[in-house]
Scaffold this active site. Structure first.
Site, PDB file in Angstrom:
ATOM      1  N   ASP A 260     -10.352   0.617   7.761  1.00 13.87           N
ATOM      2  CA  ASP A 260      -9.095  -0.077   8.036  1.00 13.87           C
ATOM      3  C   ASP A 260      -7.933   0.862   7.723  1.00 13.87           C
ATOM      4  OD1 ASP A 260      -9.304  -0.160   5.267  1.00 13.87           O
ATOM      5  OD2 ASP A 260      -8.819  -2.273   5.076  1.00 13.87           O
TER       6      ASP A 260
ATOM      7  N   CYS B 246       0.813  -1.217   0.000  1.00 11.38           N
ATOM      8  CA  CYS B 246       0.000   0.000   0.000  1.00 11.38           C
ATOM      9  C   CYS B 246       0.842   1.261   0.000  1.00 11.38           C
ATOM     10  CB  CYS B 246      -0.943  -0.012   1.202  1.00 11.38           C
ATOM     11  SG  CYS B 246      -2.319  -1.181   1.005  1.00 11.38           S
TER      12      CYS B 246
ATOM     13  N   ASP C 287     -13.953   2.688   2.320  1.00  8.62           N
ATOM     14  CA  ASP C 287     -13.194   1.522   1.886  1.00  8.62           C
ATOM     15  C   ASP C 287     -13.789   0.833   0.667  1.00  8.62           C
ATOM     16  OD1 ASP C 287     -11.201   1.403   4.103  1.00  8.62           O
ATOM     17  OD2 ASP C 287     -13.010   1.227   5.293  1.00  8.62           O
TER      18      ASP C 287
END
Length: 364
Positions: free
Chosen positions: A241, A31, A65
């Site tokens: 998250d 990421c 998300d």
């Protein structure tokens, strides 16, 4: 889009013995590959307004998300996608991490995954078919653990290795959780410790020992399965998250969405073993600095907050933990659910307070 992964498309390539390390083929891993938040904001600000159907419960307006579309009174469909370049050199582990990370967005919305599609871009003249196959096997193993099939996908020949999933899930419309629904007075709970970006930087520089690598794989391949149970608790108001924008970036999304200020008690934030020492040695990703450049002006740091702590605060997490905003009376139930699912590092580490004229995120 093709509905199957073609073996013919992967029928040529390098031999396993002649190929380079996977991480040497990517300019940024996991990421940490995300476009910096400030740059992304500039890109998206010129997007024309689109008509929003009433059935679209969650779209792009809150940087959530996943997208959520109401099918009927009992079901809403969750749709999300995530993919990136290698964060580790072992192809099977790379596939596992990428798949775990992609499915996490379904859990973070409060849903249960139902199926996935594979997204595969590989330099077929550089990597062997055996290596590419192991990446796909790693992803498939995680999908099996989540109880879902890989029902199709798409493959291309690309310069850098890329792997990820489109993940689909279902959730009751009344249990959909967004990152924008935190309430003043809520506590903030983090499900996984921070420091994956630090470990990945050390790995790329060949400074990560076996124990550090094992720790990295353990945390990045742990599915965020508490999501649906957390969403079912009345006291849980917001859920997301922590991934590429780091703890600071995703806490700021909560603050902006709810029009509040997030306070984080830094000494209560869980950290992976050894990451503070590695960061002090310069094992920090470029994404950490880009993150800070994009949102640092919205953050208030205490006096003598170290450069190492700042790097950890903005450290990009790959397959990071759930971040839960819940009523104080729900804290013990939230922590109990995390513990039941094997998340022993989950911590109550912050609170939601009324918005002020100053920073949206305050470190205490």
């Amino acid at each position: 889009m093709s509905t199957t992964t073609s073996s013919a498309a992967l029928s040529t390539g390098a031999t396993a013995l002649s190929q380079p390390r996977l991480t040497s083929l990517s300019h940024g891993g996991g990421c940490g590959c995300k476009i910096a938040p400030g740059v992304l904001s500039d890109i998206l600000k010129g997007m024309p307004a689109m008509p929003i159907p009433k059935e679209l419960m969650v779209g792009i307006e809150t940087a959530d998300d996943a997208a959520v579309y109401k099918l009927n009174d009992e079901q809403a469909l969750i749709a999300t996608t995530d993919f990136f370049m290698p964060i580790v050199d072992d192809p099977f582990d790379f596939g596992r991490i990428a798949a775990t990370n992609a499915i996490s967005d379904v859990y973070a919305t409060g849903g249960t995954p139902i199926m996935a599609l594979a997204l595969v871009g590989m330099p077929i003249n550089v990597l062997s078919t055996e290596t590419i196959g192991k990446i796909l096997e790693g992803g498939a193993s995680v999908c099996r653990a989540a109880g879902i099939p890989i029902a199709g996908g798409h493959t291309i020949d690309s310069v850098e290795p890329i792997y990820g999933l489109v993940a689909l899930g279902l959730v009751h419309p009344k249990r959909v959780k967004r990152n924008a629904d935190a309430r003043v007075g809520d506590r903030l709970i983090l499900g996984k410790p921070l420091g994956v970006g630090i470990l990945s930087a050390a790995l790329k520089k060949e400074k990560l020992d076996a124990a550090g690598y094992a720790q990295m794989i353990r945390v990045t391949t742990q599915l965020n399965t508490p999501g649906p149970e957390l969403a079912a608790l009345d006291g849980v108001h917001a859920l997301t998250d922590v991934t590429g924008f780091g703890l600071a970036g995703h806490a700021l999304e909560i603050a902006r969405g709810a029009g509040c200020t997030v306070q984080v008690n830094w000494d209560q934030v869980p950290l992976l073993s050894g990451v503070r020492e590695l960061a002090a040695q310069g094992m920090v990703t470029g994404a950490s600095g880009r993150n800070w450049a994009g949102y640092g002006h919205e953050i208030s740091l205490p006096t003598r907050f170290s450069a190492v702590d700042q790097a950890l605060l903005s450290d990009p997490q790959t397959s990071g933990g759930l971040l839960v905003s819940c009523a104080p009376e729900a804290v013990q139930a939230v922590l109990a659910i995390f513990k039941q699912h094997g998340f022993d590092d989950a911590r109550d580490m912050g609170q939601i307070v009324p918005a002020s004229a100053g920073a949206k995120l305050v470190l205490l």
